[in-house]
Design an enzyme around this catalytic site. Structure first.
Site, short mmCIF file in Angstrom:
data_model
loop_
_atom_site.label_atom_id
_atom_site.label_comp_id
_atom_site.label_asym_id
_atom_site.label_seq_id
_atom_site.Cartn_x
_atom_site.Cartn_y
_atom_site.Cartn_z
N ALA A 65 -46.49 40.78 23.78
CA ALA A 65 -47.41 40.36 22.73
C ALA A 65 -48.47 41.45 22.60
O ALA A 65 -48.75 42.18 23.55
CB ALA A 65 -48.06 39.04 23.13
N GLY A 109 -43.85 39.05 26.04
CA GLY A 109 -43.33 38.38 24.85
C GLY A 109 -42.06 39.02 24.33
O GLY A 109 -41.24 38.35 23.68
N GLU A 112 -39.37 37.53 26.34
CA GLU A 112 -39.25 36.12 25.91
C GLU A 112 -38.55 36.02 24.56
O GLU A 112 -37.74 35.12 24.34
CB GLU A 112 -40.65 35.50 25.85
N GLU A 132 -47.24 39.88 32.55
CA GLU A 132 -48.50 39.27 32.12
C GLU A 132 -49.49 39.09 33.27
O GLU A 132 -50.70 39.09 33.07
CB GLU A 132 -48.24 37.90 31.46
N1 CO8 Z 1 -49.89 45.45 23.07
C1 CO8 Z 1 -50.53 46.37 22.32
N2 CO8 Z 1 -50.28 47.68 22.35
C2 CO8 Z 1 -49.31 48.11 23.19
C3 CO8 Z 1 -48.58 47.22 23.99
C4 CO8 Z 1 -48.89 45.83 23.90
N3 CO8 Z 1 -48.24 44.89 24.60
N4 CO8 Z 1 -47.70 47.92 24.72
C5 CO8 Z 1 -47.86 49.21 24.38
N5 CO8 Z 1 -48.83 49.33 23.45
C6 CO8 Z 1 -49.31 50.55 22.81
C7 CO8 Z 1 -50.16 51.37 23.79
O1 CO8 Z 1 -51.49 50.88 23.84
C8 CO8 Z 1 -50.06 52.76 23.18
O2 CO8 Z 1 -50.92 52.82 22.07
P1 CO8 Z 1 -51.87 54.13 21.88
O3 CO8 Z 1 -50.89 55.26 21.67
O4 CO8 Z 1 -52.66 53.79 20.67
O5 CO8 Z 1 -52.65 54.27 23.14
C9 CO8 Z 1 -48.63 52.78 22.61
O6 CO8 Z 1 -48.22 51.41 22.51
C10 CO8 Z 1 -47.67 53.49 23.53
O7 CO8 Z 1 -47.76 52.90 24.82
P2 CO8 Z 1 -48.04 53.76 26.15
O8 CO8 Z 1 -48.77 55.00 25.84
O9 CO8 Z 1 -48.63 52.82 27.16
O10 CO8 Z 1 -46.53 54.12 26.54
P3 CO8 Z 1 -45.96 54.41 27.98
O11 CO8 Z 1 -44.59 54.94 27.77
O12 CO8 Z 1 -46.90 55.22 28.79
O13 CO8 Z 1 -45.87 52.96 28.69
C11 CO8 Z 1 -45.35 50.58 28.77
C12 CO8 Z 1 -45.00 51.98 28.18
C13 CO8 Z 1 -45.01 50.58 30.28
C14 CO8 Z 1 -44.49 49.58 28.07
C15 CO8 Z 1 -46.86 50.30 28.57
O14 CO8 Z 1 -47.18 50.51 27.21
C16 CO8 Z 1 -47.26 48.89 28.93
O15 CO8 Z 1 -47.40 48.57 30.09
N6 CO8 Z 1 -47.46 48.03 27.88
C17 CO8 Z 1 -47.94 46.68 28.08
C18 CO8 Z 1 -46.86 45.80 28.63
C19 CO8 Z 1 -47.37 44.40 28.83
O16 CO8 Z 1 -48.27 44.14 29.59
N7 CO8 Z 1 -46.77 43.42 28.12
C20 CO8 Z 1 -47.17 42.03 28.20
C21 CO8 Z 1 -48.19 41.74 27.14
S1 CO8 Z 1 -48.84 40.08 27.24
C22 CO8 Z 1 -47.61 39.10 26.61
O17 CO8 Z 1 -46.59 39.57 26.22
C23 CO8 Z 1 -47.87 37.63 26.58
C24 CO8 Z 1 -46.80 36.94 25.77
C25 CO8 Z 1 -47.12 35.48 25.62
C26 CO8 Z 1 -47.91 35.20 24.35
C27 CO8 Z 1 -47.95 33.71 24.26
C28 CO8 Z 1 -48.79 33.18 23.16
C29 CO8 Z 1 -48.72 31.65 23.20
#
Ligand code: CO8
Length: 258
Positions: A65, A109, A112, A132
């Site tokens: 998400a 997400g 999921e 998460e």
């Molecule tokens: N949300 C927003 N932006 C994101 C997300 C995300 N989940 N994941 C990556 N991005 C963005 C980064 O911020 C980055 O943006 P910018 O270039 O502007 O800085 C761009 O995408 C590229 O990402 P990275 O530079 O981090 O790329 P890497 O190759 O270094 O890393 C990863 C890749 C490992 C995937 C890393 O981006 C990461 O850890 N992302 C977050 C993963 C995460 O924590 N996901 C869970 C999110 S919470 C969730 O999903 C809850 C769901 C339930 C919702 C329920 C509602 C009822």
């Protein structure tokens, strides 16, 4: 309708829906989930579509998400908005088969969303995770429930509590994905699987989806009864007569969804 966060291509009775927020690794925000569910509903209603495929980019199916959309929200807003809840419910009402074609990250997400599809075809580069916990929250659109049903309690706890990622091989060995294909061939293989499904009677494939999903919602005895009733009901269709006649006449069936 013009979409901004997804693309939709319909060919040979298959709708290929590609998540398209490359700047955020296809992170799911309200707009994307709204557009995705609208596209699925339209495909579900369309005579031109018999199966759907959801995919992302080579690097990410979806990295979760959108954290930036959620970061400043409070409980009341999340609860009143039923954040992502309406879209999830709409997604689950889609009756035609949906395949997730996952390359790269399917996290939070994103994992999921893949599990909400009917089955997952993974590229050898796929990485699944429920990280998460690293954000001080837990999964919210089915991760704790669906991943546990797929892979069992121990592995699900491991994934949710440590936030570690699972590679494609591990995901296949524990039943999360149905098959692994080389990353370069992911789209081709997923479309071929969808094409196979599109050749069948739509009535039978919808009934199969319905019956398999029922197995998650009910007792074995009720599920068996439900399956038997659906099985009997298909004998009211022309496609059943055609399918069985084609077998005895040693020819390909011509299903007409009647
Ligand atoms: N949300 C927003 N932006 C994101 C997300 C995300 N989940 N994941 C990556 N991005 C963005 C980064 O911020 C980055 O943006 P910018 O270039 O502007 O800085 C761009 O995408 C590229 O990402 P990275 O530079 O981090 O790329 P890497 O190759 O270094 O890393 C990863 C890749 C490992 C995937 C890393 O981006 C990461 O850890 N992302 C977050 C993963 C995460 O924590 N996901 C869970 C999110 S919470 C969730 O999903 C809850 C769901 C339930 C919702 C329920 C509602 C009822």
């Amino acid at each position: 309708m013009a979409y901004e966060t997804i693309t939709v291509d319909i060919k040979d009775h298959v709708a290929l829906i590609t998540l398209n927020r490359p700047e955020a690794l296809n992170a799911l925000n309200s707009q994307l989930l709204g557009e995705l569910t609208t596209a699925l509903e339209k495909a579900d209603d369309s005579d031109k579509v018999r199966c759907m495929v959801i995919t992302g980019s080579e690097k990410a199916f979806a990295a979760g998400a959108d954290i930036t959309e959620m970061a400043d929200k409070g409980f009341v807003e999340m609860y009143r908005q039923n954040f992502f809840g309406n879209e999830s419910d709409r997604f689950l009402r889609v009756r035609k088969p949906i395949i997730a074609a996952v390359s790269g990250y399917a996290l939070g997400g994103g994992c999921e969303l893949a599990m909400m599809c009917d089955f997952i075809i993974a590229a050898d580069t796929a990485k699944f995770g429920q990280p998460e916990i690293n954000l001080g929250v837990i999964a919210g659109i089915g991760g704790t429930q669906r991943l546990t049903r797929f892979v069992g309690k121990s592995k699900s706890m491991d994934m949710h509590l440590t936030g570690r990622f699972m590679d494609a091989e591990e995901a296949e060995s524990c039943g999360l994905v149905s098959r692994i294909v080389p990353a370069k061939k992911l789209k081709e293989e997923a479309l071929a699987a969808a094409g196979k499904i599109a050749e069948k009677s739509l009535l039978a494939s919808m009934a199969a989806k319905d019956a398999v999903n029922r197995s998650y919602e009910t007792t074995l005895a009720e599920g068996l009864n439900y399956e038997r009733r659906l099985f009997f009901s298909l004998f009211a269709t022309e496609d059943q007569s055609e399918g069985m006649a084609a077998f005895t006449e040693k020819r390909e069936p011509q299903f007409r969804d009647k």
